[in-house]
Design an enzyme around this catalytic site. Structure first.
Site, PDB file in Angstrom:
ATOM      1  N   ASN A 192       0.651  -1.072   0.011  1.00 55.72           N
ATOM      2  CA  ASN A 192      -0.075  -0.521  -0.211  1.00 55.72           C
ATOM      3  C   ASN A 192       0.520   1.149   0.132  1.00 55.72           C
ATOM      4  O   ASN A 192       1.446   1.521   0.729  1.00 55.72           O
ATOM      5  CB  ASN A 192      -1.098  -0.170   1.311  1.00 55.72           C
ATOM      6  CG  ASN A 192      -1.387   1.393   1.123  1.00 55.72           C
ATOM      7  OD1 ASN A 192      -1.550   2.217   0.474  1.00 55.72           O
ATOM      8  ND2 ASN A 192      -2.422   1.321   2.408  1.00 55.72           N
ATOM      9  N   TRP A 193       1.385   1.582  -1.422  1.00 53.61           N
ATOM     10  CA  TRP A 193       2.149   2.875  -1.196  1.00 53.61           C
ATOM     11  C   TRP A 193       1.260   4.143  -1.021  1.00 53.61           C
ATOM     12  O   TRP A 193       2.594   5.378  -0.611  1.00 53.61           O
ATOM     13  CB  TRP A 193       2.422   3.048  -2.894  1.00 53.61           C
ATOM     14  CG  TRP A 193       3.008   2.477  -3.730  1.00 53.61           C
ATOM     15  CD1 TRP A 193       4.002   1.085  -3.051  1.00 53.61           C
ATOM     16  CD2 TRP A 193       3.609   2.529  -4.680  1.00 53.61           C
ATOM     17  NE1 TRP A 193       4.029   0.681  -4.039  1.00 53.61           N
ATOM     18  CE2 TRP A 193       4.700   1.097  -5.014  1.00 53.61           C
ATOM     19  CE3 TRP A 193       3.790   3.268  -5.750  1.00 53.61           C
ATOM     20  CZ2 TRP A 193       5.052   0.514  -6.637  1.00 53.61           C
ATOM     21  CZ3 TRP A 193       4.496   3.360  -7.027  1.00 53.61           C
ATOM     22  CH2 TRP A 193       4.796   1.708  -7.243  1.00 53.61           C
ATOM     23  N   LYS A 194       0.452   4.415  -0.043  1.00 56.57           N
ATOM     24  CA  LYS A 194      -0.322   5.434   0.027  1.00 56.57           C
ATOM     25  C   LYS A 194      -0.455   6.855  -0.864  1.00 56.57           C
ATOM     26  O   LYS A 194      -0.540   6.816  -2.088  1.00 56.57           O
ATOM     27  CB  LYS A 194      -0.220   5.514   1.418  1.00 56.57           C
ATOM     28  CG  LYS A 194      -0.053   4.367   2.415  1.00 56.57           C
ATOM     29  CD  LYS A 194       0.042   4.817   4.051  1.00 56.57           C
ATOM     30  CE  LYS A 194      -0.218   3.530   4.632  1.00 56.57           C
ATOM     31  NZ  LYS A 194      -0.502   3.789   5.897  1.00 56.57           N
ATOM     32  N   HIS A 196      -9.158   0.788   3.868  1.00 56.60           N
ATOM     33  CA  HIS A 196      -8.134   1.192   4.549  1.00 56.60           C
ATOM     34  C   HIS A 196      -8.484   1.629   6.101  1.00 56.60           C
ATOM     35  O   HIS A 196      -9.517   2.798   5.634  1.00 56.60           O
ATOM     36  CB  HIS A 196      -6.920   1.181   3.595  1.00 56.60           C
ATOM     37  CG  HIS A 196      -5.706   1.543   4.326  1.00 56.60           C
ATOM     38  ND1 HIS A 196      -5.807   2.772   5.671  1.00 56.60           N
ATOM     39  CD2 HIS A 196      -4.738   0.873   4.670  1.00 56.60           C
ATOM     40  CE1 HIS A 196      -4.549   2.302   6.245  1.00 56.60           C
ATOM     41  NE2 HIS A 196      -3.669   1.438   5.687  1.00 56.60           N
ATOM     42  N   GLU A 249      -7.006   4.465   7.176  1.00 54.59           N
ATOM     43  CA  GLU A 249      -7.196   6.210   6.924  1.00 54.59           C
ATOM     44  C   GLU A 249      -8.392   6.696   5.572  1.00 54.59           C
ATOM     45  O   GLU A 249      -8.563   7.184   5.923  1.00 54.59           O
ATOM     46  CB  GLU A 249      -5.354   6.420   6.013  1.00 54.59           C
ATOM     47  CG  GLU A 249      -4.026   5.876   7.182  1.00 54.59           C
ATOM     48  CD  GLU A 249      -3.643   5.659   6.031  1.00 54.59           C
ATOM     49  OE1 GLU A 249      -3.189   5.624   5.225  1.00 54.59           O
ATOM     50  OE2 GLU A 249      -2.616   5.455   7.192  1.00 54.59           O
ATOM     51  N   GLU A 293      -5.640  -5.088  10.040  1.00 55.51           N
ATOM     52  CA  GLU A 293      -4.332  -4.123  10.874  1.00 55.51           C
ATOM     53  C   GLU A 293      -5.278  -3.330  11.673  1.00 55.51           C
ATOM     54  O   GLU A 293      -5.665  -2.351  11.851  1.00 55.51           O
ATOM     55  CB  GLU A 293      -5.015  -2.944   9.520  1.00 55.51           C
ATOM     56  CG  GLU A 293      -3.868  -3.573   7.732  1.00 55.51           C
ATOM     57  CD  GLU A 293      -3.655  -2.966   7.022  1.00 55.51           C
ATOM     58  OE1 GLU A 293      -2.320  -2.759   6.682  1.00 55.51           O
ATOM     59  OE2 GLU A 293      -4.307  -1.523   6.856  1.00 55.51           O
ATOM     60  N   GLY A 309       2.228   2.373  11.503  1.00 51.28           N
ATOM     61  CA  GLY A 309       2.781   3.505  11.110  1.00 51.28           C
ATOM     62  C   GLY A 309       3.961   4.030  11.751  1.00 51.28           C
ATOM     63  O   GLY A 309       4.301   4.460  12.204  1.00 51.28           O
ATOM     64  N   SER A 312       3.272  -1.312  10.434  1.00 45.91           N
ATOM     65  CA  SER A 312       4.726  -1.323  10.620  1.00 45.91           C
ATOM     66  C   SER A 312       5.075  -2.623  10.704  1.00 45.91           C
ATOM     67  O   SER A 312       6.487  -3.099  11.302  1.00 45.91           O
ATOM     68  CB  SER A 312       4.563  -1.418  12.169  1.00 45.91           C
ATOM     69  OG  SER A 312       4.311   0.324  12.389  1.00 45.91           O
TER      70      SER A 312
HETATM   71  P1  PGA Z   1       2.559   0.620   7.766  1.00 48.94           P
HETATM   72  O1  PGA Z   1       0.817   1.240   6.828  1.00 48.94           O
HETATM   73  O2  PGA Z   1       3.169  -0.573   6.895  1.00 48.94           O
HETATM   74  O3  PGA Z   1       4.058   1.878   6.966  1.00 48.94           O
HETATM   75  O4  PGA Z   1       2.195   0.983   8.879  1.00 48.94           O
HETATM   76  C1  PGA Z   1       0.147  -0.482   6.581  1.00 48.94           C
HETATM   77  C2  PGA Z   1      -1.272   0.122   6.275  1.00 48.94           C
HETATM   78  O5  PGA Z   1      -1.552   1.504   6.359  1.00 48.94           O
HETATM   79  O6  PGA Z   1      -1.667  -0.325   4.988  1.00 48.94           O
END
Ligand code: PGA
Length: 256
Positions: free
Chosen positions: A10-12, A98, A100, A168, A174, A216
């Protein structure tokens, strides 16, 4: 049996340019070509999907997905992108729900509609669930259960081949690798998710269902997370970097 882990990236909202996106994608592709037992699903921002999807040609273990889709097929929905549009430009997967996006108002009901639109277009949904925090009374377990039930409501057993669950826990996203979820706790959660799914779908399907862990994950924790009852990982930051994505895939390939 040798493991065949799934590494979803997931590159966001990264990287900032097409050139960088290509470089990260090609690093991912090289790693996949070197390690025959790993499957990668790269989920870049929408704008890179089409170009990167063309770079998957002829590869069976490399896919491109999006990070979201809208549930309507077309119309006056400024800024939204439909599952059909994603399929048309070569996406095969889509991350749905997700945390976010949930923080921006996405509910399990909306997630459910998005899953159904992805199913109609033949996309595989990577459905994210996870508690914000853990309490000693176990309320987080009811939250996970209801999230699964509502998100998958009306999804048939036959449709499950197009669903991947990504667990998750929000508190583990993060952070540093050290602060990722402990394998023992992940193992318990994976069993809980399968038990919850076995009610509507039966035990065989629930145990076939791919579950990913995200939060993470980095090269140093890949092996322990893959050993905790899940089929793969949803990797954020470490997937959007030329060096660390190769390390993550290499670690996944050698995980026992
Ligand atoms: P992260 O993000 O590996 O940077 O903690 C995971 C995610 O939000 O899918």
């Amino acid at each position: 049996m040798k493991r065949k882990p799934i590494i979803a990236g997931n590159w966001k909202m990264n990287p900032g340019t097409r050139d960088e996106a290509r470089a990260i994608f090609l690093a991912t592709r090289r790693a996949i070509e070197t390690h025959e037992n790993v499957t990668a699903i790269v989920c870049p921002p929408f704008v890179y999907v089409r170009e990167l999807a063309t770079l998957t040609k002829g590869r069976r273990r490399l896919f491109v997905g999006a990070q979201n889709c809208f549930f309507e097929t077309h119309g006056a929905y400024t800024g939204e992108v439909s599952a059909g549009q994603l399929a048309d430009v070569g996406a095969s997967h889509v991350i749905i729900g997700h945390s976010e996006r949930r923080a921006m108002g996405e509910t399990d009901e909306i997630v459910n509609k998005k899953i159904k639109s992805a199913l109609r277009e033949g996309l595989v949904s990577i459905v994210c669930i996870g508690e914000k925090e853990r309490d000693s009374d176990g309320h987080y377990l009811s939250l996970i259960r209801s999230s699964l039930e509502v998100s998958l409501s009306g999804v048939s057993g036959a449709d499950l081949s197009k669903i991947i669950i990504a667990y998750e826990p929000v508190w583990a996203i993060g952070k540093s690798e050290r602060e990722a979820m402990k394998p023992h706790d992940l193992h318990e959660m994976a069993i809980f998710i399968r038990k919850t799914l076995s009610k509507p779908y039966g035990t065989p399907l629930a145990f076939k269902m791919p579950i990913l862990y995200g939060g993470s994950v980095g090269p140093s924790t890949v092996a322990e997370h893959l050993g905790a009852g899940v089929e793969g990982l949803l990797v954020g930051r470490a997937s959007a970097d030329v060096k660390s994505v190769a390390e993550v895939i290499e670690a996944a390939a050698s995980a026992k």
